[in-house]
Write a protein that holds these residues in place. Structure first.
Motif, PDB file in Angstrom:
ATOM      1  N   THR A 172       4.339  -1.532  11.491  1.00  0.00           N
ATOM      2  CA  THR A 172       4.549  -0.711  12.680  1.00  0.00           C
ATOM      3  C   THR A 172       6.022  -0.582  13.058  1.00  0.00           C
ATOM      4  O   THR A 172       6.401   0.340  13.774  1.00  0.00           O
ATOM      5  N   THR A 173       6.844  -1.484  12.568  1.00  0.00           N
ATOM      6  CA  THR A 173       8.276  -1.434  12.888  1.00  0.00           C
ATOM      7  C   THR A 173       9.055  -0.615  11.865  1.00  0.00           C
ATOM      8  O   THR A 173       9.886   0.225  12.220  1.00  0.00           O
ATOM      9  N   THR A 174       8.772  -0.829  10.588  1.00  0.00           N
ATOM     10  CA  THR A 174       9.562  -0.197   9.526  1.00  0.00           C
ATOM     11  C   THR A 174       8.907   1.039   8.920  1.00  0.00           C
ATOM     12  O   THR A 174       9.573   1.815   8.234  1.00  0.00           O
ATOM     13  N   ASP A 175       7.600   1.224   9.137  1.00  0.00           N
ATOM     14  CA  ASP A 175       6.822   2.296   8.487  1.00  0.00           C
ATOM     15  C   ASP A 175       6.685   2.078   6.982  1.00  0.00           C
ATOM     16  O   ASP A 175       6.227   2.971   6.273  1.00  0.00           O
ATOM     17  N   LEU A 176       7.066   0.921   6.501  1.00  0.00           N
ATOM     18  CA  LEU A 176       6.966   0.623   5.083  1.00  0.00           C
ATOM     19  C   LEU A 176       5.646  -0.077   4.781  1.00  0.00           C
ATOM     20  O   LEU A 176       4.900  -0.465   5.685  1.00  0.00           O
ATOM     21  N   ALA A 177       5.369  -0.247   3.497  1.00  0.00           N
ATOM     22  CA  ALA A 177       4.153  -0.940   3.094  1.00  0.00           C
ATOM     23  C   ALA A 177       4.201  -2.393   3.549  1.00  0.00           C
ATOM     24  O   ALA A 177       5.272  -3.011   3.575  1.00  0.00           O
ATOM     25  N   PRO A 178       3.043  -2.976   3.887  1.00  0.00           N
ATOM     26  CA  PRO A 178       3.020  -4.381   4.294  1.00  0.00           C
ATOM     27  C   PRO A 178       3.254  -5.301   3.103  1.00  0.00           C
ATOM     28  O   PRO A 178       3.193  -4.879   1.947  1.00  0.00           O
ATOM     29  N   ALA A 179       3.490  -6.557   3.401  1.00  0.00           N
ATOM     30  CA  ALA A 179       3.832  -7.525   2.359  1.00  0.00           C
ATOM     31  C   ALA A 179       2.736  -7.661   1.314  1.00  0.00           C
ATOM     32  O   ALA A 179       3.012  -7.772   0.114  1.00  0.00           O
ATOM     33  N   ASP A 180       1.452  -7.637   1.729  1.00  0.00           N
ATOM     34  CA  ASP A 180       0.382  -7.825   0.750  1.00  0.00           C
ATOM     35  C   ASP A 180       0.285  -6.633  -0.195  1.00  0.00           C
ATOM     36  O   ASP A 180      -0.125  -6.788  -1.353  1.00  0.00           O
ATOM     37  N   TYR A 181       0.687  -5.457   0.256  1.00  0.00           N
ATOM     38  CA  TYR A 181       0.702  -4.302  -0.657  1.00  0.00           C
ATOM     39  C   TYR A 181       1.816  -4.459  -1.695  1.00  0.00           C
ATOM     40  O   TYR A 181       1.614  -4.209  -2.887  1.00  0.00           O
ATOM     41  N   LYS A 182       2.978  -4.881  -1.237  1.00  0.00           N
ATOM     42  CA  LYS A 182       4.111  -5.031  -2.142  1.00  0.00           C
ATOM     43  C   LYS A 182       3.866  -6.094  -3.206  1.00  0.00           C
ATOM     44  O   LYS A 182       4.496  -6.078  -4.269  1.00  0.00           O
ATOM     45  N   LYS A 183       2.953  -7.005  -2.938  1.00  0.00           N
ATOM     46  CA  LYS A 183       2.640  -8.056  -3.901  1.00  0.00           C
ATOM     47  C   LYS A 183       1.765  -7.563  -5.060  1.00  0.00           C
ATOM     48  O   LYS A 183       1.608  -8.265  -6.061  1.00  0.00           O
ATOM     49  N   LEU A 184       1.185  -6.369  -4.915  1.00  0.00           N
ATOM     50  CA  LEU A 184       0.305  -5.852  -5.965  1.00  0.00           C
ATOM     51  C   LEU A 184       1.037  -5.678  -7.286  1.00  0.00           C
ATOM     52  O   LEU A 184       0.500  -5.947  -8.359  1.00  0.00           O
ATOM     53  N   HIS A 185       2.263  -5.184  -7.194  1.00  0.00           N
ATOM     54  CA  HIS A 185       3.054  -4.877  -8.386  1.00  0.00           C
ATOM     55  C   HIS A 185       4.521  -5.077  -8.045  1.00  0.00           C
ATOM     56  O   HIS A 185       4.925  -4.884  -6.904  1.00  0.00           O
ATOM     57  N   ARG A 186       5.305  -5.426  -9.021  1.00  0.00           N
ATOM     58  CA  ARG A 186       6.730  -5.699  -8.761  1.00  0.00           C
ATOM     59  C   ARG A 186       7.443  -4.493  -8.153  1.00  0.00           C
ATOM     60  O   ARG A 186       8.363  -4.643  -7.344  1.00  0.00           O
ATOM     61  N   ILE A 187       7.036  -3.287  -8.528  1.00  0.00           N
ATOM     62  CA  ILE A 187       7.660  -2.077  -7.984  1.00  0.00           C
ATOM     63  C   ILE A 187       7.281  -1.891  -6.517  1.00  0.00           C
ATOM     64  O   ILE A 187       8.082  -1.440  -5.698  1.00  0.00           O
ATOM     65  N   GLY A 188       6.038  -2.195  -6.174  1.00  0.00           N
ATOM     66  CA  GLY A 188       5.609  -2.199  -4.779  1.00  0.00           C
ATOM     67  C   GLY A 188       5.471  -0.845  -4.129  1.00  0.00           C
ATOM     68  O   GLY A 188       5.599  -0.725  -2.910  1.00  0.00           O
TER      69      GLY A 188
END
Length: 223
Positions: free
Chosen positions: A35-51
């Motif tokens: 909600t602050t950055t509009d970016l993907a959450p941490a658990d999404y970024k963990k799916l793949h190194r590219i994120g």
């Protein structure tokens, strides 16, 4: 079964639409943006190194990047009609639009978003200066390139119903998101009636409507 890791307000809508057009089963795992950055959450970024989004998983395979995912899915369904056969009259047009969408058009839309945020996110007293700089770059670099791309799409849609011919292909599925984003960030201003009709055809497809319903609220970022 393929799982679509569906980040809200992202390019993932393309993959849902593709799977609905194919009529194959799949699962969705929904992710909310920070909600602050509009970016993907941490658990999404963990799916793949590219994120990045979209990302799918299929057994041990975890795959990001729109066009890689589209090809991966279509390889699993070789009888699908969403990718013209090599040597067919539609193949060259399909290949151009399938890759130009991500290679040429999508970076321009990202630039448009970045330029808007360069103005909106700086301190108030710096906005007039930043606005002047961004306006200059837009006029010299961004606007001419976006206009050239839209004019070419408009011209091509005068030749056929869809980008590669009379049948919907994966190139249209990839392009659809770009045009929806363009409509929000840039606007068409009545200058591209064939693109407007194209979007209307796209939005009327049952598979697209189903994908949109499963995706949840879809609002391409305007700023």
């Amino acid at each position: 079964m393929i799982t679509v890791h569906n980040l809200e307000n992202s390019q993932s809508i393309r993959i849902l639409w593709l799977l609905e057009e194919l009529g194959v089963p799949y699962e969705i795992k929904q992710y909310k943006r920070d909600t602050t950055t509009d970016l993907a959450p941490a658990d999404y970024k963990k799916l793949h190194r590219i994120g990045t989004s979209p990302t799918i998983s299929d057994g041990d395979v975890v795959l990001p990047e729109t066009n890689a995912i589209v090809d991966y899915i279509l390889d699993k369904h070789p009888n699908a009609v969403l990718r013209p056969e090599p040597g067919s009259a539609e193949r060259a047009r399909y290949l151009f639009w399938f890759h130009a969408t991500q290679g040429s058009f999508m970076p321009l839309l990202l630039d448009s978003l970045i330029f808007k945020r360069m103005v909106s996110k700086v301190p108030f007293f710096l906005r007039p200066i930043m606005s002047a700089v961004v306006g200059k770059v837009r006029g010299v670099y961004l606007t001419p390139r976006v206009t050239r791309m839209l004019s070419y799409i408009e011209e091509e849609l005068g030749r056929s119903t869809w980008l590669a011919g009379e049948n919907l292909t994966a190139a249209d599925i990839v392009m659809g998101y770009c045009l929806e984003v363009t409509e929000v960030r840039v606007g068409f201003g009545g200058e591209y009636p064939k693109i407007a009709a194209y979007l209307k055809r796209m939005r009327s497809r049952p598979a697209y409507k189903t994908a949109l319903a499963k995706n949840g609220d879809f609002r391409p970022f305007a700023s």
